[in-house]
Motif scaffolding. Structure first.
Motif, PDB file in Angstrom:
ATOM      1  N   ASN A  71     133.528  32.018  48.785  1.00  0.00           N
ATOM      2  CA  ASN A  71     134.562  31.327  49.640  1.00  0.00           C
ATOM      3  C   ASN A  71     135.015  29.994  48.822  1.00  0.00           C
ATOM      4  OD1 ASN A  71     134.877  33.371  51.507  1.00  0.00           O
ATOM      5  ND2 ASN A  71     133.456  32.061  52.865  1.00  0.00           N
ATOM      6  N   GLU A  72     133.999  29.229  48.341  1.00  0.00           N
ATOM      7  CA  GLU A  72     134.215  28.139  47.664  1.00  0.00           C
ATOM      8  C   GLU A  72     135.134  28.238  46.231  1.00  0.00           C
ATOM      9  OE1 GLU A  72     131.459  24.920  45.270  1.00  0.00           O
ATOM     10  OE2 GLU A  72     130.831  25.470  47.396  1.00  0.00           O
ATOM     11  N   SER A  73     134.735  29.474  45.695  1.00  0.00           N
ATOM     12  CA  SER A  73     135.406  29.857  44.421  1.00  0.00           C
ATOM     13  C   SER A  73     137.078  29.986  44.582  1.00  0.00           C
ATOM     14  CB  SER A  73     134.808  30.970  43.628  1.00  0.00           C
ATOM     15  OG  SER A  73     133.457  30.810  42.978  1.00  0.00           O
ATOM     16  N   ASP A  74     136.953  31.030  45.608  1.00  0.00           N
ATOM     17  CA  ASP A  74     138.407  31.284  46.133  1.00  0.00           C
ATOM     18  C   ASP A  74     139.259  29.924  46.466  1.00  0.00           C
ATOM     19  OD1 ASP A  74     137.811  33.821  45.719  1.00  0.00           O
ATOM     20  OD2 ASP A  74     137.532  34.229  48.266  1.00  0.00           O
ATOM     21  N   LEU A  75     138.688  29.218  47.089  1.00  0.00           N
ATOM     22  CA  LEU A  75     139.242  27.761  47.426  1.00  0.00           C
ATOM     23  C   LEU A  75     139.742  27.033  46.440  1.00  0.00           C
ATOM     24  CD1 LEU A  75     140.458  25.562  49.572  1.00  0.00           C
ATOM     25  CD2 LEU A  75     138.140  24.845  49.717  1.00  0.00           C
ATOM     26  N   ILE A  76     138.675  26.750  45.228  1.00  0.00           N
ATOM     27  CA  ILE A  76     139.106  26.232  44.150  1.00  0.00           C
ATOM     28  C   ILE A  76     140.180  26.752  43.256  1.00  0.00           C
ATOM     29  CG2 ILE A  76     138.232  25.636  41.846  1.00  0.00           C
ATOM     30  CD1 ILE A  76     135.324  24.950  43.234  1.00  0.00           C
ATOM     31  N   ALA A  77     140.244  28.210  43.309  1.00  0.00           N
ATOM     32  CA  ALA A  77     141.117  28.930  42.563  1.00  0.00           C
ATOM     33  C   ALA A  77     142.538  28.691  43.243  1.00  0.00           C
ATOM     34  CB  ALA A  77     141.089  30.255  42.292  1.00  0.00           C
ATOM     35  N   ARG A  78     142.575  28.702  44.663  1.00  0.00           N
ATOM     36  CA  ARG A  78     144.045  28.364  45.379  1.00  0.00           C
ATOM     37  C   ARG A  78     144.364  27.106  45.185  1.00  0.00           C
ATOM     38  NH1 ARG A  78     148.392  29.240  46.599  1.00  0.00           N
ATOM     39  NH2 ARG A  78     149.356  28.740  48.555  1.00  0.00           N
ATOM     40  N   LEU A  79     143.511  26.170  45.108  1.00  0.00           N
ATOM     41  CA  LEU A  79     143.871  24.633  44.936  1.00  0.00           C
ATOM     42  C   LEU A  79     144.513  24.374  43.473  1.00  0.00           C
ATOM     43  CD1 LEU A  79     141.029  22.901  46.746  1.00  0.00           C
ATOM     44  CD2 LEU A  79     143.571  22.977  47.430  1.00  0.00           C
ATOM     45  N   MET A  80     143.767  25.124  42.555  1.00  0.00           N
ATOM     46  CA  MET A  80     144.309  24.975  41.094  1.00  0.00           C
ATOM     47  C   MET A  80     145.596  25.682  41.033  1.00  0.00           C
ATOM     48  SD  MET A  80     141.974  23.425  39.300  1.00  0.00           S
ATOM     49  CE  MET A  80     142.733  23.788  37.699  1.00  0.00           C
ATOM     50  N   GLU A  81     145.871  26.752  41.754  1.00  0.00           N
ATOM     51  CA  GLU A  81     147.243  27.529  41.773  1.00  0.00           C
ATOM     52  C   GLU A  81     148.223  26.283  42.326  1.00  0.00           C
ATOM     53  OE1 GLU A  81     149.428  31.095  44.022  1.00  0.00           O
ATOM     54  OE2 GLU A  81     147.186  31.363  43.527  1.00  0.00           O
ATOM     55  N   ILE A  82     148.020  25.703  43.326  1.00  0.00           N
ATOM     56  CA  ILE A  82     148.746  24.798  44.246  1.00  0.00           C
ATOM     57  C   ILE A  82     149.006  23.727  43.177  1.00  0.00           C
ATOM     58  CG2 ILE A  82     149.085  23.170  46.013  1.00  0.00           C
ATOM     59  CD1 ILE A  82     147.528  25.187  47.742  1.00  0.00           C
TER      60      ILE A  82
END
Length: 112
Positions: A71-82
């Motif tokens: 979940n933490e990795s998914d959040l980091i990936a989403r924040l990088m995309e944004i």
């Protein structure tokens, strides 16, 4: 009790530090279905009930840890995309007015 000592003595169990790591503690299972499942698992694994429960809790704890990391990795990936999307927004010489942000022109007609 005297007036100078109005405080009741604390129960002994509150005064003893909690150090049970080297002592065996009982776990009371008050749910028939949970007990049945624990016994079934122990039988299928060929281990005592306590060991089956320990293994299951250990496995579940490890799974929770992996899920948390995912979940933490998914959040980091989403924040990088944004962040990358925000970086592609063109620079403006002046800030947009409220009407421009909302999509209205100078006549207050929605622009398409």
């Amino acid at each position: 009790m005297s007036a100078a000592n109005d405080v009741a003595p604390k129960p002994i169990w509150r005064m003893i530090p909690y150090r049970m790591a080297d002592h065996q503690m009982a776990l009371f299972i008050k749910n028939v279905e949970v007990e049945r499942l624990a016994r079934e698992l122990a039988k299928s694994r060929g281990v005592p009930v306590t060991e089956a429960i320990r293994q299951s809790l250990e496995n579940e704890t490890a799974r929770e840890h992996l899920t948390s990391q995912q979940n933490e990795s998914d959040l980091i990936a989403r924040l990088m995309e944004i962040s990358e999307q925000a970086g592609r927004i063109p620079h403006r010489d002046r800030p947009m007015t409220e009407d421009e942000v909302l999509g209205y022109d100078e006549l207050e007609i929605p622009s398409s």
